[in-house]
Design a protein around this motif. Structure first.
Motif, PDB file in Angstrom:
ATOM      1  N   VAL A 502       0.846  -1.196   0.000  1.00  0.00           N
ATOM      2  CA  VAL A 502       0.000   0.000   0.000  1.00  0.00           C
ATOM      3  C   VAL A 502       0.881   1.245   0.000  1.00  0.00           C
ATOM      4  O   VAL A 502       1.877   1.313   0.727  1.00  0.00           O
ATOM      5  N   ALA A 503       0.506   2.213  -0.824  1.00  0.00           N
ATOM      6  CA  ALA A 503       1.239   3.485  -0.857  1.00  0.00           C
ATOM      7  C   ALA A 503       0.261   4.644  -0.853  1.00  0.00           C
ATOM      8  O   ALA A 503      -0.782   4.590  -1.508  1.00  0.00           O
ATOM      9  N   ALA A 504       0.600   5.692  -0.107  1.00  0.00           N
ATOM     10  CA  ALA A 504      -0.212   6.907  -0.075  1.00  0.00           C
ATOM     11  C   ALA A 504       0.298   7.887  -1.124  1.00  0.00           C
ATOM     12  O   ALA A 504       1.510   8.008  -1.349  1.00  0.00           O
ATOM     13  N   TRP A 505      -0.626   8.579  -1.760  1.00  0.00           N
ATOM     14  CA  TRP A 505      -0.250   9.595  -2.752  1.00  0.00           C
ATOM     15  C   TRP A 505       0.380  10.790  -2.045  1.00  0.00           C
ATOM     16  O   TRP A 505      -0.131  11.289  -1.037  1.00  0.00           O
ATOM     17  N   LYS A 506       1.511  11.231  -2.582  1.00  0.00           N
ATOM     18  CA  LYS A 506       2.242  12.350  -1.966  1.00  0.00           C
ATOM     19  C   LYS A 506       2.441  13.487  -2.957  1.00  0.00           C
ATOM     20  O   LYS A 506       3.490  14.154  -2.969  1.00  0.00           O
ATOM     21  N   GLY A 507       1.437  13.681  -3.836  1.00  0.00           N
ATOM     22  CA  GLY A 507       1.543  14.743  -4.818  1.00  0.00           C
ATOM     23  C   GLY A 507       2.325  14.335  -6.050  1.00  0.00           C
ATOM     24  O   GLY A 507       2.594  15.163  -6.926  1.00  0.00           O
ATOM     25  N   CYS A 514       2.328   4.019  -8.307  1.00  0.00           N
ATOM     26  CA  CYS A 514       2.280   2.584  -8.610  1.00  0.00           C
ATOM     27  C   CYS A 514       3.607   1.905  -8.244  1.00  0.00           C
ATOM     28  O   CYS A 514       3.621   0.797  -7.693  1.00  0.00           O
ATOM     29  N   GLU A 515       4.699   2.565  -8.566  1.00  0.00           N
ATOM     30  CA  GLU A 515       6.016   1.988  -8.279  1.00  0.00           C
ATOM     31  C   GLU A 515       6.230   1.823  -6.782  1.00  0.00           C
ATOM     32  O   GLU A 515       6.784   0.813  -6.330  1.00  0.00           O
ATOM     33  N   ARG A 516       5.778   2.800  -5.981  1.00  0.00           N
ATOM     34  CA  ARG A 516       5.957   2.682  -4.533  1.00  0.00           C
ATOM     35  C   ARG A 516       5.085   1.569  -3.961  1.00  0.00           C
ATOM     36  O   ARG A 516       5.502   0.848  -3.056  1.00  0.00           O
ATOM     37  N   ALA A 517       3.858   1.416  -4.483  1.00  0.00           N
ATOM     38  CA  ALA A 517       3.000   0.320  -4.034  1.00  0.00           C
ATOM     39  C   ALA A 517       3.590  -1.028  -4.428  1.00  0.00           C
ATOM     40  O   ALA A 517       3.530  -2.004  -3.663  1.00  0.00           O
ATOM     41  N   LYS A 525       6.364  -9.856   0.070  1.00  0.00           N
ATOM     42  CA  LYS A 525       6.800 -11.186  -0.379  1.00  0.00           C
ATOM     43  C   LYS A 525       8.116 -11.582   0.281  1.00  0.00           C
ATOM     44  O   LYS A 525       8.305 -12.730   0.698  1.00  0.00           O
ATOM     45  N   ALA A 526       9.038 -10.617   0.394  1.00  0.00           N
ATOM     46  CA  ALA A 526      10.334 -10.893   0.996  1.00  0.00           C
ATOM     47  C   ALA A 526      10.219 -11.243   2.472  1.00  0.00           C
ATOM     48  O   ALA A 526      11.052 -11.970   3.026  1.00  0.00           O
ATOM     49  N   GLN A 527       9.142 -10.741   3.119  1.00  0.00           N
ATOM     50  CA  GLN A 527       8.938 -10.999   4.546  1.00  0.00           C
ATOM     51  C   GLN A 527       8.200 -12.316   4.795  1.00  0.00           C
ATOM     52  O   GLN A 527       7.841 -12.620   5.928  1.00  0.00           O
ATOM     53  N   GLY A 528       7.956 -13.080   3.747  1.00  0.00           N
ATOM     54  CA  GLY A 528       7.335 -14.386   3.923  1.00  0.00           C
ATOM     55  C   GLY A 528       5.942 -14.518   3.353  1.00  0.00           C
ATOM     56  O   GLY A 528       5.268 -15.530   3.535  1.00  0.00           O
ATOM     57  N   ARG A 529       5.474 -13.474   2.642  1.00  0.00           N
ATOM     58  CA  ARG A 529       4.153 -13.467   2.026  1.00  0.00           C
ATOM     59  C   ARG A 529       3.034 -13.442   3.074  1.00  0.00           C
ATOM     60  O   ARG A 529       3.280 -13.395   4.262  1.00  0.00           O
ATOM     61  N   ASN A 530       1.777 -13.406   2.576  1.00  0.00           N
ATOM     62  CA  ASN A 530       0.587 -13.389   3.432  1.00  0.00           C
ATOM     63  C   ASN A 530       0.653 -12.256   4.459  1.00  0.00           C
ATOM     64  O   ASN A 530       0.440 -12.451   5.655  1.00  0.00           O
ATOM     65  N   CYS A 531       0.952 -11.038   3.989  1.00  0.00           N
ATOM     66  CA  CYS A 531       0.964  -9.876   4.877  1.00  0.00           C
ATOM     67  C   CYS A 531       0.732  -8.617   4.037  1.00  0.00           C
ATOM     68  O   CYS A 531       0.778  -8.656   2.801  1.00  0.00           O
ATOM     69  N   VAL A 532       0.478  -7.507   4.725  1.00  0.00           N
ATOM     70  CA  VAL A 532       0.259  -6.212   4.072  1.00  0.00           C
ATOM     71  C   VAL A 532       1.348  -5.260   4.548  1.00  0.00           C
ATOM     72  O   VAL A 532       1.548  -5.092   5.751  1.00  0.00           O
ATOM     73  N   THR A 533       2.036  -4.631   3.605  1.00  0.00           N
ATOM     74  CA  THR A 533       3.120  -3.701   3.933  1.00  0.00           C
ATOM     75  C   THR A 533       2.804  -2.328   3.361  1.00  0.00           C
ATOM     76  O   THR A 533       2.392  -2.213   2.202  1.00  0.00           O
ATOM     77  N   ALA A 534       2.972  -1.297   4.169  1.00  0.00           N
ATOM     78  CA  ALA A 534       2.790   0.077   3.711  1.00  0.00           C
ATOM     79  C   ALA A 534       4.120   0.640   3.239  1.00  0.00           C
ATOM     80  O   ALA A 534       5.177   0.306   3.796  1.00  0.00           O
ATOM     81  N   ALA A 535       4.075   1.482   2.229  1.00  0.00           N
ATOM     82  CA  ALA A 535       5.307   2.043   1.665  1.00  0.00           C
ATOM     83  C   ALA A 535       6.077   2.845   2.703  1.00  0.00           C
ATOM     84  O   ALA A 535       7.311   2.917   2.641  1.00  0.00           O
ATOM     85  N   SER A 536       5.386   3.433   3.668  1.00  0.00           N
ATOM     86  CA  SER A 536       6.050   4.268   4.672  1.00  0.00           C
ATOM     87  C   SER A 536       6.617   3.463   5.837  1.00  0.00           C
ATOM     88  O   SER A 536       7.275   4.022   6.710  1.00  0.00           O
ATOM     89  N   ASP A 537       6.316   2.153   5.884  1.00  0.00           N
ATOM     90  CA  ASP A 537       6.808   1.317   7.003  1.00  0.00           C
ATOM     91  C   ASP A 537       8.332   1.196   6.963  1.00  0.00           C
ATOM     92  O   ASP A 537       8.931   1.133   5.892  1.00  0.00           O
TER      93      ASP A 537
END
Length: 537
Positions: A502-507, A514-517, A525-537
């Protein structure tokens, strides 16, 4: 898992139970409000649902839900049993319901100026010879937000339909133990209703043309022989319920006569359509841009120009090249009518306009236009927006977010180990998994969110007016629930998970968003899949 994370997971679980019960209350209110004349039949269910909500909310320390539920319950106490909803209580209950509905929204929704429309899942009634199959179906349907009930006798089914007419019934042809007794039950049941209930028939033993004809004559919309697995049935059940509400047609009317324009507006709105009226032909470009009509009605002869000239201008814009144009005129010369239609029109109505003829023409043209548009912008397998249109919608939402100074999020989803699903169970089962996830997303996201199939097993979601943290929480809850869903494959069942970024629009541009998402997705996927990662994490 440490104690804090365990407690947090429990809190989320309890919160979902309370929210689910709140939606039962909202759901029951909508049934009451749709037909106040039949409201007495639902008073008891309404009171029990509100009471249960208060008890749940108090137990799990969710004060806002408890207060709202108590207010609803107290007002129901003023409603005499066995009577229709009193007008004096209608407004009070509506206010209390709106307050309750705010408790179930994500934070950015709570800031909206008006409450979003509430959509209820209509009941599905199941009458199968196999109780095991019925129980299995109910469990699956609950994952997709349906309310389903099974019945073991014809009398109980008919009694339940009299209290609350379902949107669809899944019926075994031999329900009741005798040959074709299921069809006989439906024939009895349909006699009691002015409009037939859509029926999905199943049969393991009889697929003859005689049986199929009899089933069709009593409202059978589908006939499965031999019987199919729950996955296919759920897809069909979704088709015959009102989960996907049909949007009203958007009709733009250009008529220089103010009286005629007002008449048209009244007719269209009475038919449930969204009408936009202009009387000055020079306003057409602005009206097209601001209203984005699905159907255009043009007066043939106006001061300064003709409807045919306006039609040519409209057709010069690719966006409106396939939008139906209907001419209005007192012209009765058929050759002139045909000439007008050859210059960009699709139909011709003669003044004075018959309202029934007008509405029928709009419905016919509108259905066809929507079907053609769907072929261009939607994925044929899932019914979601295709890759190109998803990016077009993202560009539009970025413009809107910039204009309104609102937040915007974009998410990308990828089904984990999808190739293994195809290799193990075959591509037809893989396709059903894709449709299953698309249906799951449509039912759990807002109507203002846009869902697209990005390609293969990838999906894209546009979430207007949403913070990144809220988008992550919503999608993480969907991920958890989807991972619990059993995917049927013949006599076997399996689970599927997905990863999300997930990525938030920053103008920035849509491409950068799209690239950040996408990068956030690959981190999931690198963390083992089956999870949600935010671009700002």
């Amino acid at each position: 898992m440490n104690d804090d994370s365990q407690k947090d997971k429990l809190r989320q679980h309890f919160a979902r139970r309370v929210t689910t019960q709140a939606r039962v209350v909202l759901d029951t209110w909508q049934k009451i409000h749709e037909d106040t004349g039949q409201s007495a039949a639902f008073r008891g269910d309404f009171a029990r649902a509100a009471d249960k909500l208060v008890r749940y909310a108090k137990r799990f320390d969710m004060e806002s839900h408890a207060d709202s539920g108590r207010q609803v319950f107290d007002l129901i106490g003023e409603w005499p049993e066995g009577t229709a909803l009193p007008e004096s209580l209608d407004r009070k209950l509506q206010d209390a319901i709106e307050q309750l509905s705010q408790c179930t929204l994500r934070r950015t929704d709570q800031e909206a100026s008006e409450a979003p429309q509430q959509y209820r899942r209509t009941p599905v009634y199941i009458a199968l010879a196999s109780e095991e199959m019925a129980s299995r179906l109910i469990r699956q349907l609950e994952f997709f937000g349906f309310r389903a009930s099974a019945f073991n006798t014809a009398d109980k089914l008919i009694e339940a339909c009299a209290l609350h007419k379902p949107e669809t019934i899944l019926m075994d042809v031999n329900y009741g133990g005798e040959p074709l007794s299921g069809i006989a039950t439906i024939e009895r049941l349909q006699e009691r209703h002015d409009t037939p209930i859509p029926i999905i028939f199943m049969s393991d033993e009889d697929g003859t043309i005689q049986t199929r004809l009899r089933a069709s004559r009593c409202g059978g919309e589908e006939f499965f022989y031999p019987a199919v697995d729950p996955g296919q049935l759920i897809e069909k059940i979704e088709t015959y319920t009102h989960g996907n509400t049909v949007e009203p047609y958007k009709v733009l009317v250009l008529d220089d006569s103010r009286a005629q324009a007002k008449f048209m507006e009244t007719v269209l709105k009475k038919a449930g359509m969204n009408a936009h009226i202009i009387t000055d032909p020079m306003e057409i470009i602005h009206a097209l841009e601001s209203f984005s009509p699905e159907i255009i009605i043009l007066d043939m002869y106006m001061p300064g120009c003709t409807g045919m000239e306006i039609a040519r201008v409209i057709r010069q814009q690719d966006r409106f090249h396939s939008v139906p144009i209907i001419y209005l005129s007192a012209e009765e010369d058929v050759s002139k009518q045909l000439h007008a239609m050859s210059l960009g029109g699709d139909d011709f109505l003669t003044k004075p306009i018959d309202p029934k003829h007008l509405i029928s023409t709009i419905h016919n043209r509108g259905r066809r236009a929507r079907s053609l548009l769907a072929l261009m912008i939607r994925d044929s397998l899932t019914g979601l927006f295709n890759h190109t249109h998803t990016l077009h919608l993202l560009d539009q939402e970025i413009v809107r977010a910039r204009q309104k100074d609102q937040q915007l999020c974009f998410a990308m989803i990828d089904i984990d180990y999808f190739k293994k699903v195809n290799d193990t169970f075959g591509h037809p089962i893989g396709d059903r998994v894709l449709r299953s996830l698309s249906m799951f997303l449509k039912q759990r996201l807002r109507k203002t969110d846009h869902i697209g199939r990005y390609g293969g097993e990838e999906f894209a979601i546009i979430l207007p007016d949403t913070r990144e943290s809220d988008a992550r929480n919503v999608l993480n809850e969907i991920r958890e629930r989807f991972s619990e869903l059993l995917q049927p494959a013949g006599d076997r069942e399996f689970n599927v998970t997905f990863s999300c970024g997930v990525a938030a629009w920053k103008g920035d541009t849509s491409q950068a968003l799209c690239e950040r998402a996408d990068k956030a997705l690959y981190r999931s996927k690198a963390q083992g899949r089956n999870c949600v990662t935010a671009a700002s994490d």
